[in-house]
Design a protein around this motif. Structure first.
Motif, PDB file in Angstrom:
ATOM      1  N   ASP A  43       1.185  -1.210  -0.026  1.00 31.38           N
ATOM      2  CA  ASP A  43      -0.314   0.014   0.043  1.00 31.38           C
ATOM      3  C   ASP A  43       0.911   1.287   0.182  1.00 31.38           C
ATOM      4  O   ASP A  43       1.202   1.634   0.838  1.00 31.38           O
ATOM      5  CB  ASP A  43      -0.808  -0.050   1.179  1.00 31.38           C
ATOM      6  CG  ASP A  43      -2.193   0.848   1.157  1.00 31.38           C
ATOM      7  OD1 ASP A  43      -2.512   1.648  -0.173  1.00 31.38           O
ATOM      8  OD2 ASP A  43      -2.750   1.567   1.875  1.00 31.38           O
ATOM      9  N   LEU A  44       1.117   1.798  -1.042  1.00 32.56           N
ATOM     10  CA  LEU A  44       2.252   3.337  -1.221  1.00 32.56           C
ATOM     11  C   LEU A  44       1.305   3.984  -0.881  1.00 32.56           C
ATOM     12  O   LEU A  44      -0.409   4.490  -2.160  1.00 32.56           O
ATOM     13  CB  LEU A  44       2.427   2.779  -2.391  1.00 32.56           C
ATOM     14  CG  LEU A  44       3.557   4.225  -2.953  1.00 32.56           C
ATOM     15  CD1 LEU A  44       4.943   3.816  -2.158  1.00 32.56           C
ATOM     16  CD2 LEU A  44       3.667   3.733  -4.536  1.00 32.56           C
ATOM     17  N   GLY A  45       2.018   5.087  -0.259  1.00 31.84           N
ATOM     18  CA  GLY A  45       1.550   6.309   0.662  1.00 31.84           C
ATOM     19  C   GLY A  45       0.011   5.869   1.221  1.00 31.84           C
ATOM     20  O   GLY A  45      -1.213   6.439   1.213  1.00 31.84           O
ATOM     21  N   PHE A  51      -6.543   2.042   4.096  1.00 33.32           N
ATOM     22  CA  PHE A  51      -7.272   1.418   3.054  1.00 33.32           C
ATOM     23  C   PHE A  51      -6.624  -0.031   3.166  1.00 33.32           C
ATOM     24  O   PHE A  51      -6.503  -0.863   3.306  1.00 33.32           O
ATOM     25  CB  PHE A  51      -6.443   2.029   1.829  1.00 33.32           C
ATOM     26  CG  PHE A  51      -6.788   0.615   1.180  1.00 33.32           C
ATOM     27  CD1 PHE A  51      -8.279   0.450   0.581  1.00 33.32           C
ATOM     28  CD2 PHE A  51      -6.203  -0.034   0.109  1.00 33.32           C
ATOM     29  CE1 PHE A  51      -8.742  -0.710  -0.301  1.00 33.32           C
ATOM     30  CE2 PHE A  51      -6.170  -1.323  -1.266  1.00 33.32           C
ATOM     31  CZ  PHE A  51      -7.632  -1.468  -1.160  1.00 33.32           C
ATOM     32  N   THR A  52      -5.149   0.374   4.002  1.00 30.27           N
ATOM     33  CA  THR A  52      -4.014  -0.851   4.031  1.00 30.27           C
ATOM     34  C   THR A  52      -4.759  -1.929   4.849  1.00 30.27           C
ATOM     35  O   THR A  52      -4.653  -3.376   4.740  1.00 30.27           O
ATOM     36  CB  THR A  52      -2.971  -0.217   5.322  1.00 30.27           C
ATOM     37  OG1 THR A  52      -2.308   0.280   4.473  1.00 30.27           O
ATOM     38  CG2 THR A  52      -1.753  -0.742   5.341  1.00 30.27           C
ATOM     39  N   GLU A  53      -5.566  -1.925   6.081  1.00 31.09           N
ATOM     40  CA  GLU A  53      -6.120  -2.530   6.611  1.00 31.09           C
ATOM     41  C   GLU A  53      -7.095  -3.326   6.170  1.00 31.09           C
ATOM     42  O   GLU A  53      -7.258  -4.558   7.037  1.00 31.09           O
ATOM     43  CB  GLU A  53      -6.966  -1.376   8.362  1.00 31.09           C
ATOM     44  CG  GLU A  53      -7.980  -0.680   7.430  1.00 31.09           C
ATOM     45  CD  GLU A  53      -9.250   0.071   8.576  1.00 31.09           C
ATOM     46  OE1 GLU A  53      -8.420  -0.210   9.781  1.00 31.09           O
ATOM     47  OE2 GLU A  53      -9.802   1.194   8.499  1.00 31.09           O
ATOM     48  N   LEU A  54      -7.314  -3.410   5.586  1.00 26.11           N
ATOM     49  CA  LEU A  54      -8.515  -3.428   3.944  1.00 26.11           C
ATOM     50  C   LEU A  54      -7.792  -4.818   3.809  1.00 26.11           C
ATOM     51  O   LEU A  54      -8.097  -6.219   2.891  1.00 26.11           O
ATOM     52  CB  LEU A  54      -9.277  -3.155   3.343  1.00 26.11           C
ATOM     53  CG  LEU A  54     -10.211  -1.560   4.123  1.00 26.11           C
ATOM     54  CD1 LEU A  54     -11.254  -1.332   2.648  1.00 26.11           C
ATOM     55  CD2 LEU A  54     -10.855  -2.960   4.878  1.00 26.11           C
ATOM     56  N   VAL A 102       0.140  -3.785  -5.750  1.00 22.84           N
ATOM     57  CA  VAL A 102       0.379  -2.678  -5.426  1.00 22.84           C
ATOM     58  C   VAL A 102      -1.477  -1.687  -4.657  1.00 22.84           C
ATOM     59  O   VAL A 102      -1.503  -1.498  -6.221  1.00 22.84           O
ATOM     60  CB  VAL A 102       1.416  -1.875  -5.840  1.00 22.84           C
ATOM     61  CG1 VAL A 102       1.351  -0.163  -5.868  1.00 22.84           C
ATOM     62  CG2 VAL A 102       2.719  -2.278  -5.911  1.00 22.84           C
ATOM     63  N   THR A 103      -1.659  -1.296  -4.111  1.00 22.99           N
ATOM     64  CA  THR A 103      -2.318  -0.491  -4.181  1.00 22.99           C
ATOM     65  C   THR A 103      -2.136   1.551  -3.886  1.00 22.99           C
ATOM     66  O   THR A 103      -1.296   1.266  -3.102  1.00 22.99           O
ATOM     67  CB  THR A 103      -3.489  -0.243  -2.768  1.00 22.99           C
ATOM     68  OG1 THR A 103      -2.947  -0.729  -1.495  1.00 22.99           O
ATOM     69  CG2 THR A 103      -3.407  -2.116  -3.464  1.00 22.99           C
ATOM     70  N   VAL A 104      -2.906   2.323  -4.048  1.00 30.44           N
ATOM     71  CA  VAL A 104      -2.544   3.250  -3.834  1.00 30.44           C
ATOM     72  C   VAL A 104      -4.443   3.973  -4.015  1.00 30.44           C
ATOM     73  O   VAL A 104      -4.543   4.650  -4.694  1.00 30.44           O
ATOM     74  CB  VAL A 104      -2.316   4.579  -5.125  1.00 30.44           C
ATOM     75  CG1 VAL A 104      -1.621   5.619  -4.387  1.00 30.44           C
ATOM     76  CG2 VAL A 104      -0.479   3.801  -5.490  1.00 30.44           C
ATOM     77  N   ALA A 105      -4.313   4.258  -2.418  1.00 30.39           N
ATOM     78  CA  ALA A 105      -5.118   5.059  -1.915  1.00 30.39           C
ATOM     79  C   ALA A 105      -5.441   6.004  -1.615  1.00 30.39           C
ATOM     80  O   ALA A 105      -4.483   7.120  -1.116  1.00 30.39           O
ATOM     81  CB  ALA A 105      -6.166   4.293  -0.452  1.00 30.39           C
ATOM     82  N   GLN A 106      -6.203   7.178  -2.849  1.00 24.67           N
ATOM     83  CA  GLN A 106      -5.906   8.499  -1.988  1.00 24.67           C
ATOM     84  C   GLN A 106      -4.990   9.374  -2.558  1.00 24.67           C
ATOM     85  O   GLN A 106      -4.596  10.364  -1.308  1.00 24.67           O
ATOM     86  CB  GLN A 106      -6.597   8.909  -0.810  1.00 24.67           C
ATOM     87  CG  GLN A 106      -7.681  10.058  -0.720  1.00 24.67           C
ATOM     88  CD  GLN A 106      -9.554  10.340  -0.907  1.00 24.67           C
ATOM     89  OE1 GLN A 106      -9.716   8.946  -1.453  1.00 24.67           O
ATOM     90  NE2 GLN A 106      -9.732  10.961  -1.351  1.00 24.67           N
ATOM     91  N   ALA A 107      -4.638   9.271  -3.503  1.00 24.48           N
ATOM     92  CA  ALA A 107      -2.570   9.452  -2.692  1.00 24.48           C
ATOM     93  C   ALA A 107      -1.857   9.729  -4.400  1.00 24.48           C
ATOM     94  O   ALA A 107      -1.192  10.742  -4.243  1.00 24.48           O
ATOM     95  CB  ALA A 107      -1.318   8.347  -1.911  1.00 24.48           C
ATOM     96  N   GLY A 128       1.460  -8.031 -12.922  1.00 27.35           N
ATOM     97  CA  GLY A 128       1.127  -7.995 -11.071  1.00 27.35           C
ATOM     98  C   GLY A 128       0.151  -6.336 -11.191  1.00 27.35           C
ATOM     99  O   GLY A 128       0.117  -6.230 -12.210  1.00 27.35           O
ATOM    100  N   MET A 129      -0.500  -6.287 -10.305  1.00 25.56           N
ATOM    101  CA  MET A 129      -1.855  -5.211  -9.978  1.00 25.56           C
ATOM    102  C   MET A 129      -1.716  -4.567  -9.904  1.00 25.56           C
ATOM    103  O   MET A 129      -0.338  -3.997  -8.576  1.00 25.56           O
ATOM    104  CB  MET A 129      -2.776  -5.872  -9.535  1.00 25.56           C
ATOM    105  CG  MET A 129      -3.827  -7.156 -10.416  1.00 25.56           C
ATOM    106  SD  MET A 129      -3.549  -7.399 -11.884  1.00 25.56           S
ATOM    107  CE  MET A 129      -5.154  -6.422 -12.017  1.00 25.56           C
ATOM    108  N   LEU A 130      -1.842  -2.819 -10.578  1.00 27.17           N
ATOM    109  CA  LEU A 130      -2.832  -1.891  -9.617  1.00 27.17           C
ATOM    110  C   LEU A 130      -2.898  -1.380  -9.979  1.00 27.17           C
ATOM    111  O   LEU A 130      -4.468  -1.269 -10.379  1.00 27.17           O
ATOM    112  CB  LEU A 130      -0.970  -0.937 -10.375  1.00 27.17           C
ATOM    113  CG  LEU A 130      -1.278   0.724 -10.279  1.00 27.17           C
ATOM    114  CD1 LEU A 130      -0.783   0.854  -8.783  1.00 27.17           C
ATOM    115  CD2 LEU A 130      -0.485   1.062 -11.519  1.00 27.17           C
ATOM    116  N   GLY A 131      -3.877  -0.754  -8.365  1.00 26.69           N
ATOM    117  CA  GLY A 131      -4.766  -0.451  -8.140  1.00 26.69           C
ATOM    118  C   GLY A 131      -5.409   0.928  -7.649  1.00 26.69           C
ATOM    119  O   GLY A 131      -4.171   1.118  -6.332  1.00 26.69           O
TER     120      GLY A 131
END
Length: 249
Positions: A43-45, A51-54, A102-107, A128-131
């Protein structure tokens, strides 16, 4: 008006306030990006881990990378099983090909797009997936949309300034799909106002400008029939998710 870099740096001093007042994300957003359990996800940013907790239930190993020490302190306290690392999107402190997603939530809108994409692609396995995901106001909610325009004047009924950094083409990635998830949460009037005080344009404003902006929020809530005279209301939200797949190295 503060510039982009000043706005980005405005988050460095807050942690507990961000975690307390900012909205979370629907579980369906995590399921959309990581539909099956994987070995490792970044989880980046990551901020305070909203979001990390999910992701904890969706991977054997969850890593959070965030430049703000104040936010990392909250994340580490809240999610001790997550590997929390200080760092930025343009220099991710992880080895090549080590992440399944890799996920990037609100960043993502704060990143240097090309440099960040190169780093994300580097740490992902091939395919690999980027969301990328953002919460934003429901266009049908007139009072929240009006308050959003106080913080983000560029927002219209058809556009959202933060999601403009997502596109069907990102360097090194193939666009997979986009989805919108509608949800809602109960919120008190006080918490709603305090939420806006954690937004970059409020944080970066001088005291007089910030007071004026808060006054405008108060006037909107005092004028709209759905919020006038109420201490608590239901806030509709939309989470927009963009999914990409990493190309071959």
């Amino acid at each position: 008006m503060a510039d982009h870099q000043q706005l980005a740096k405005s988050f460095e001093s807050i942690g507990e306030e961000y975690d307390r007042y900012r909205p979370g994300f629907p579980v369906a957003a995590a399921e959309e990006i990581v539909p099956e359990r994987v070995d490792a996800v970044l989880d980046l940013g990551a901020g305070t881990g909203k979001f990390t907790e999910l992701l904890v239930a969706r991977a054997e190993r969850v890593i959070a990378v965030e430049p703000s020490v104040a936010m990392l302190d909250v994340l580490r306290t809240k999610l001790p099983a997550v590997e929390a690392l200080e760092g930025g999107a343009e220099g991710i402190p992880l080895p090549d090909g080590s992440m399944d997603a890799v996920t990037v939530a609100q960043a993502f809108h704060w990143f240097d797009r090309d440099a960040a994409c190169a780093q994300i692609r580097r740490v992902l396995v091939p395919g690999g997936m980027l969301g990328l995901l953002w919460n934003h106001s429901d266009p049908a909610c007139t009072w929240d949309r009006a308050c959003t325009r106080v913080a983000h004047p560029a927002v219209t009924d058809d556009t959202d300034a933060t999601t403009a950094s997502a596109a069907e083409e990102l360097p090194g990635f193939t666009f997979d799909h986009r989805t919108e998830l509608a949800w809602s949460e109960p919120i008190t009037r006080d918490a709603y106002i305090r939420r806006w005080l954690t937004v970059s344009s409020f944080l970066a404003a001088d005291e007089a400008t910030r007071a004026s902006m808060v006054g405008e929020l108060e006037r909107i809530l005092d004028a709209d029939p759905e919020t006038v005279g109420r201490d608590e209301f239901v806030l509709p939200m939309v989470t927009e998710v963009f999914i990409y797949r990493a190309g071959a190295a």
